[in-house]
Design a protein around this motif. Structure first.
Motif, PDB file in Angstrom:
ATOM      1  N   GLU B   3     -11.832 -27.186 -34.977  1.00 19.10           N
ATOM      2  CA  GLU B   3     -11.970 -27.909 -36.238  1.00 19.10           C
ATOM      3  C   GLU B   3     -10.667 -27.914 -37.010  1.00 19.10           C
ATOM      4  N   SER B   4      -9.794 -26.909 -36.774  1.00 21.41           N
ATOM      5  CA  SER B   4      -8.536 -26.855 -37.500  1.00 21.41           C
ATOM      6  C   SER B   4      -7.547 -27.847 -36.954  1.00 21.41           C
ATOM      7  N   VAL B  23      -3.030 -34.989 -22.454  1.00 15.06           N
ATOM      8  CA  VAL B  23      -2.803 -35.904 -21.334  1.00 15.06           C
ATOM      9  C   VAL B  23      -2.999 -37.347 -21.793  1.00 15.06           C
ATOM     10  N   VAL B  24      -4.057 -37.568 -22.559  1.00 14.90           N
ATOM     11  CA  VAL B  24      -4.311 -38.941 -23.021  1.00 14.90           C
ATOM     12  C   VAL B  24      -3.158 -39.439 -23.893  1.00 14.90           C
ATOM     13  N   THR B  25      -2.723 -38.572 -24.800  1.00 17.15           N
ATOM     14  CA  THR B  25      -1.602 -38.976 -25.672  1.00 17.15           C
ATOM     15  C   THR B  25      -0.328 -39.222 -24.856  1.00 17.15           C
ATOM     16  N   SER B  26      -0.089 -38.329 -23.902  1.00 18.38           N
ATOM     17  CA  SER B  26       1.111 -38.514 -23.066  1.00 18.38           C
ATOM     18  C   SER B  26       1.034 -39.814 -22.285  1.00 18.38           C
ATOM     19  N   PHE B  27      -0.134 -40.073 -21.712  1.00 20.45           N
ATOM     20  CA  PHE B  27      -0.289 -41.342 -20.992  1.00 20.45           C
ATOM     21  C   PHE B  27      -0.105 -42.533 -21.935  1.00 20.45           C
ATOM     22  N   GLY B  28      -0.666 -42.379 -23.116  1.00 23.81           N
ATOM     23  CA  GLY B  28      -0.522 -43.465 -24.107  1.00 23.81           C
ATOM     24  C   GLY B  28       0.941 -43.717 -24.453  1.00 23.81           C
ATOM     25  N   GLY B  99      -4.682 -38.232 -36.942  1.00 24.16           N
ATOM     26  CA  GLY B  99      -5.643 -38.347 -35.843  1.00 24.16           C
ATOM     27  C   GLY B  99      -5.038 -38.085 -34.490  1.00 24.16           C
ATOM     28  N   LEU B 100      -3.664 -38.038 -34.432  1.00 26.69           N
ATOM     29  CA  LEU B 100      -2.999 -37.776 -33.149  1.00 26.69           C
ATOM     30  C   LEU B 100      -2.309 -36.421 -33.224  1.00 26.69           C
ATOM     31  N   HIS B 101      -2.139 -35.796 -32.066  1.00 28.01           N
ATOM     32  CA  HIS B 101      -1.453 -34.507 -31.981  1.00 28.01           C
ATOM     33  C   HIS B 101      -0.285 -34.630 -31.027  1.00 28.01           C
ATOM     34  N   SER B 102       0.739 -33.838 -31.334  1.00 28.31           N
ATOM     35  CA  SER B 102       1.911 -33.846 -30.455  1.00 28.31           C
ATOM     36  C   SER B 102       1.555 -33.225 -29.117  1.00 28.31           C
TER      37      SER B 102
END
Lengths: 251, 229
Positions: B3-4, B23-28, B99-102
């Motif tokens: 949640e944090s 992985v999703v973010t990296s692919f994106g 909404g996104l994380h590194s």
């Protein structure tokens, strides 16, 4: 700090794919564009350097050609100046010759004119002297002068040489003794007799004398027989004097 | 912790494999970069426009930076090092978007990158110098140093992964804590710090990878040059 092996492997694969994508769609096209531009710039620089070298060579060539032209121009100019000087000298010499010729002509013309003028003056002087002598003799002419002239004629007639006498004799024969005696004044009877006596000695045949008077003779007498004319009168003397003058003038 | 926002979330499963948001973010990011660069470089011209000028400046800067460390092998190393810089920079900065994380706050991702660097060092070393010539540098200056060289290779790889992970994770944690404590205005300087930190960490990771590769190449080359002299 957990190690998820699925994430680990997929991240490696993802990075490899990303590296391929970037190489394919970023580095290669951009580097190709850069290289192409760099090649174009280098080509342009090379062409510029080549053009510069060519221009330098042309400049040098043109400079050499210009120097040659200047040298040739200088030589031609010197040659032209020499030719001009020669032509000038030649024309000056020609002009000097023409001037000398003209001077000679002028001198000749002047001398001719002077001669002509001298002749004119002399002729005029002769004419004036003739007129003067004519007027003087006309004024001085008279019966006494005629008597003197008749006596002088008779005296000279008596001193004719043999050859002259022979010639007169032949003329008298040709004229068959016919003679014409012209005098300015009428001859006296005594004078006529004396004259016929002397003429008869020469002709040795009877003579026929026709006495005439002509005042133009001024004084004295003239005897015509055949082709011969004997006489001692002022008119004939003056005519002879004028003929002598004319001969002198024509000389 | 889920949640944090600091925990790694699982987006979906493929069989028994967990597909995380990392992985999703990296692919994106990969897809986004691929599409963007394909679009931007599809019609490069001899006379560059603004975008082409920026792209050329980016690539030239990367190449110059690589050339400053390894001038003889810049063309070979630029795609790898440049990809590291671009990916890590985007990965670090993408955490600023709500909404996104590194992905780099995930140790699995940084470990994967560090392992990539580890293998890249040996790959480029063997490819450029040759297998024997490259391996020979492990026994320089003395064969006794082989274990230390191997430990050094492993430790610097771990350090590389942990450094990036620790910095980015701590940065996000700090931002989260300040946001929880001080509300909405206080995190702005932290966000500015996030940008600077993202740039610095991307540069550090890439330049360290470059230095590792270049040191593996140049140490052997210097030795060969000395032998020739």
């Amino acid at each position: 700090m957990e190690l998820n092996w699925t994430t680990f492997v997929l991240e490696i694969l993802n990075f490899l794919v990303l590296m391929w994508i970037l190489k394919r769609f970023l580095y290669r096209p951009v580097m190709a564009a850069l290289n192409k531009r760099r090649d174009a710039i280098e080509q342009t620089l090379s062409e510029t350097e080549r053009e510069h070298a060519h221009a330098s060579a042309l400049e040098k060539e043109y400079q050499n050609r210009l120097n040659d032209w200047n040298q040739e121009k200088k030589q031609l100019r010197e040659k032209m100046l020499e030719e001009i000087q020669d032509e000038r000298t030649k024309r000056l010499q020609q002009l000097q010759d023409e001037i000398d010729s003209e001077k000679e002509k002028a001198a000749s013309v002047r001398e001719h004119r002077e001669v002509e003028a001298f002749r004119g003056y002399r002729r005029e002087a002769y004419e004036q002297s003739a007129v003067f002598a004519s007027k003087l003799l006309s004024a001085a002419a008279g019966p006494e002068v005629e008597v003197n002239l008749f006596n002088l004629f008779m005296e000279q007639f008596g001193r004719l040489e043999d050859e002259q006498v022979a010639n007169l004799h032949r003329a008298c024969e040709i004229a068959s003794g016919n003679m014409t005696v012209i005098s300015a004044y009428p001859l006296k009877q005594e004078q006529r007799k004396r004259l016929e006596t002397e003429l008869g000695k020469i002709c040795k045949n009877p003579i026929n004398v026709d006495y005439q008077e002509d005042s133009k003779l001024l004084a004295g007498l003239r005897i015509n027989f055949g082709n011969w004319v004997l006489g001692l009168n002022l008119q004939d003397e003056l005519n002879g004097y004028v003929e002598i003058i004319n001969e002198h003038i024509n000389d | 912790m889920q949640e944090s926002g600091l925990d790694i979330g699982i987006v979906f499963h493929v069989g028994s494999f967990e597909i995380t948001d990392t992985v999703v973010t990296s692919f994106g990011i990969t897809v986004l970069l691929g599409v963007v660069f394909w679009f931007l470089t599809r019609a490069l011209t001899r006379t560059p426009g603004r975008i082409q000028t920026v792209l050329e400046a980016v690539v030239s800067t990367i190449e110059d930076a690589v050339a400053s460390v390894a001038p003889d092998h810049a063309k070979q190393l630029t795609p790898f090092i440049g990809s590291l810089w671009i990916f890590i920079l985007i990965s670090n900065l993408i955490g600023l978007i709500p909404g996104l994380h590194s992905p780099t706050r995930d140790f699995s991702a940084t470990a994967g990158l560090a392992v990539m660097v580890f293998f890249a060092v040996h790959w480029f070393g063997i490819r450029i110098l040759g297998f024997k010539a490259y391996l020979r540098h492990f026994i320089r200056p003395s064969p006794l140093l082989v274990p230390f060289n191997i430990i050094s290779e492993i430790s610097r790889t771990i350090a590389l992964s942990v450094r990036l992970f620790g910095n980015m994770m701590s940065l996000e944690m700090t931002a989260l804590l300040i946001l929880m404590v001080a509300g909405f205005l206080a995190p702005v300087p932290v966000l500015m710090l996030h940008i600077v930190e993202a740039l610095v960490q991307a540069y550090i990771f890439g330049i360290l990878a470059l230095v590792y590769i270049a040191s593996g190449l140049q140490s052997q080359q210097i030795h060969e040059q000395k032998n020739k002299e």
